[in-house]
Design an enzyme around this catalytic site. Sequence first.
Site, PDB file in Angstrom:
ATOM      1  N   LYS A 105      34.850  56.375  22.422  1.00  0.00           N
ATOM      2  CA  LYS A 105      34.521  56.094  21.010  1.00  0.00           C
ATOM      3  C   LYS A 105      34.339  57.415  20.249  1.00  0.00           C
ATOM      4  O   LYS A 105      34.825  57.575  19.134  1.00  0.00           O
ATOM      5  CB  LYS A 105      33.252  55.243  20.907  1.00  0.00           C
ATOM      6  N   SER A 123      31.280  52.585  17.483  1.00  0.00           N
ATOM      7  CA  SER A 123      30.104  51.893  18.021  1.00  0.00           C
ATOM      8  C   SER A 123      28.843  52.713  17.799  1.00  0.00           C
ATOM      9  O   SER A 123      28.876  53.951  17.815  1.00  0.00           O
ATOM     10  CB  SER A 123      30.320  51.685  19.518  1.00  0.00           C
ATOM     11  N   TYR A 156      33.370  54.959  28.525  1.00  0.00           N
ATOM     12  CA  TYR A 156      33.622  54.070  27.389  1.00  0.00           C
ATOM     13  C   TYR A 156      33.062  54.691  26.101  1.00  0.00           C
ATOM     14  O   TYR A 156      33.757  54.816  25.090  1.00  0.00           O
ATOM     15  CB  TYR A 156      32.990  52.694  27.629  1.00  0.00           C
TER      16      TYR A 156
HETATM   17  N1  UFG Z   1      20.205  42.295  28.173  1.00  0.00           N
HETATM   18  C1  UFG Z   1      19.426  41.540  29.036  1.00  0.00           C
HETATM   19  N2  UFG Z   1      20.056  40.690  29.893  1.00  0.00           N
HETATM   20  C2  UFG Z   1      21.416  40.565  29.939  1.00  0.00           C
HETATM   21  C3  UFG Z   1      22.206  41.334  29.043  1.00  0.00           C
HETATM   22  C4  UFG Z   1      21.558  42.197  28.177  1.00  0.00           C
HETATM   23  O1  UFG Z   1      18.197  41.635  29.033  1.00  0.00           O
HETATM   24  O2  UFG Z   1      21.922  39.776  30.761  1.00  0.00           O
HETATM   25  C5  UFG Z   1      19.527  43.193  27.221  1.00  0.00           C
HETATM   26  C6  UFG Z   1      19.920  44.647  27.407  1.00  0.00           C
HETATM   27  O3  UFG Z   1      19.122  45.250  28.387  1.00  0.00           O
HETATM   28  C7  UFG Z   1      19.687  45.179  26.002  1.00  0.00           C
HETATM   29  C8  UFG Z   1      20.013  43.996  25.080  1.00  0.00           C
HETATM   30  O4  UFG Z   1      19.927  42.852  25.917  1.00  0.00           O
HETATM   31  O5  UFG Z   1      18.342  45.492  25.838  1.00  0.00           O
HETATM   32  C9  UFG Z   1      21.394  44.061  24.478  1.00  0.00           C
HETATM   33  O6  UFG Z   1      22.336  44.254  25.522  1.00  0.00           O
HETATM   34  P1  UFG Z   1      23.906  44.068  25.307  1.00  0.00           P
HETATM   35  O7  UFG Z   1      24.585  44.339  26.613  1.00  0.00           O
HETATM   36  O8  UFG Z   1      24.190  42.765  24.654  1.00  0.00           O
HETATM   37  O9  UFG Z   1      24.241  45.187  24.229  1.00  0.00           O
HETATM   38  P2  UFG Z   1      24.058  46.777  24.325  1.00  0.00           P
HETATM   39  O10 UFG Z   1      23.073  47.136  23.275  1.00  0.00           O
HETATM   40  O11 UFG Z   1      23.845  47.264  25.696  1.00  0.00           O
HETATM   41  O12 UFG Z   1      25.537  47.144  23.974  1.00  0.00           O
HETATM   42  C10 UFG Z   1      25.922  47.926  22.939  1.00  0.00           C
HETATM   43  C11 UFG Z   1      27.312  47.495  22.503  1.00  0.00           C
HETATM   44  C12 UFG Z   1      28.327  47.871  23.541  1.00  0.00           C
HETATM   45  C13 UFG Z   1      28.142  49.299  23.933  1.00  0.00           C
HETATM   46  C14 UFG Z   1      26.757  49.548  24.431  1.00  0.00           C
HETATM   47  C15 UFG Z   1      26.577  50.965  24.886  1.00  0.00           C
HETATM   48  O13 UFG Z   1      27.376  46.095  22.290  1.00  0.00           O
HETATM   49  O14 UFG Z   1      29.622  47.689  23.012  1.00  0.00           O
HETATM   50  O15 UFG Z   1      25.861  49.234  23.400  1.00  0.00           O
HETATM   51  O16 UFG Z   1      25.368  51.174  25.497  1.00  0.00           O
HETATM   52  F1  UFG Z   1      28.974  49.609  24.915  1.00  0.00           F
END
Ligand code: UFG
Length: 342
Positions: free
Chosen positions: A156, A127, A152
Amino acid sequence: MSRKTVLVSGGAGFIGSHVTVELSNAGYDVVIADNFSNCDETNYKGVCQILGKELPLIKMDFCDAKAVNELFDAHQIDAVIHFAAYKAVGESVAEPLMYYNNNLVSFINIIDAARTHGGCNVLFSSSATVYGETDVLPVTEVSPRQPATSPYGNTKQICEDILRDSVAAYDGVKGIALRYFNPIGAHPSALIGELPRGVPNNLVPFITQTAVGKRECLSVFGNDYPTEDGTCLRDYIDIVDLAKAHVCAVSRMVDGKMKEEYEIFNVGTGRPVSVLELINAFEKVNDLKLNWKFAPRRAGDVVAIWADPQRANEELGWTAERSVEDTLAAAWAWEKRLAGKE
Ligand code: UFG
């Protein structure tokens, strides 16, 4: 050329099911193994429907070393792709031992079985989280890894290290780690897609569930980040494009094209997209209005991360092809099908 067999652990999940379809389409025999701890048989059935045939499905837990050995006894496995892992950041903070136990033991069992069965090509699903918060963007594979901010994320990093060290130590074990950015979307057939249990943690399933009426309102976490519109930037990668990167990586391994015995590739588009841009694209391509509001920042979120995918483009011969709009249309078609609306 004889057909090659790929074992896909966690093959009934979101990424595993899409990878299985693309591997089969590329002429590989696929053995799916899953313990169904975080999914039901929906995607497995969808895979069989897309391919028009039943694929071998083994219900097993990769933490069971004996079962993993028996699997390698029963099949001549040319490559294994390991998806079977827990993936919820918040849950990992609350239950670290559950994460270290499941995610590390399963991977150790696979590599151990591989080395005692004459070696194997091992593809690990890593990741972009390993890069953590960085000012130097986009990230390349030689960008430094940052200390993980959750158990988590730590699993990785540790699994990458386990693979690197095993490749160095054991004859015949070769490895590729693919560092995914943000996989989203669904198969264009709408027969397979993301099936989060409970309230989705990730943005796109939350968007589609809000649009379909399962959730009342999407919270956009933070509007005061140092970005153009104040929301975080991510590299959203279409799930079918992501799956195709696995086919390229498997071919590189089984066809003896690797330059090093352990290699790492970023799997992203190279295109940063903000949360608001993603919401706007979703509304536009699907011709609807989404109910959303700003909410406080979510703990642990990095401001911005996107890939430099040049190494994958040049070495794997893979490039992300689908637009964010096509991907969001596919995600919406899948959600509507789940809701029985289409
Ligand atoms: N977000 C929102 N509202 C939500 C969900 C997400 O505004 O309900 C925003 C988050 O703050 C972020 C963006 O959308 O800015 C993306 O969020 P995600 O949760 O979809 O994805 P992440 O970038 O947080 O997740 C990624 C990988 C995960 C990993 C994580 C680690 O998809 O597998 O990074 O930080 F675990």
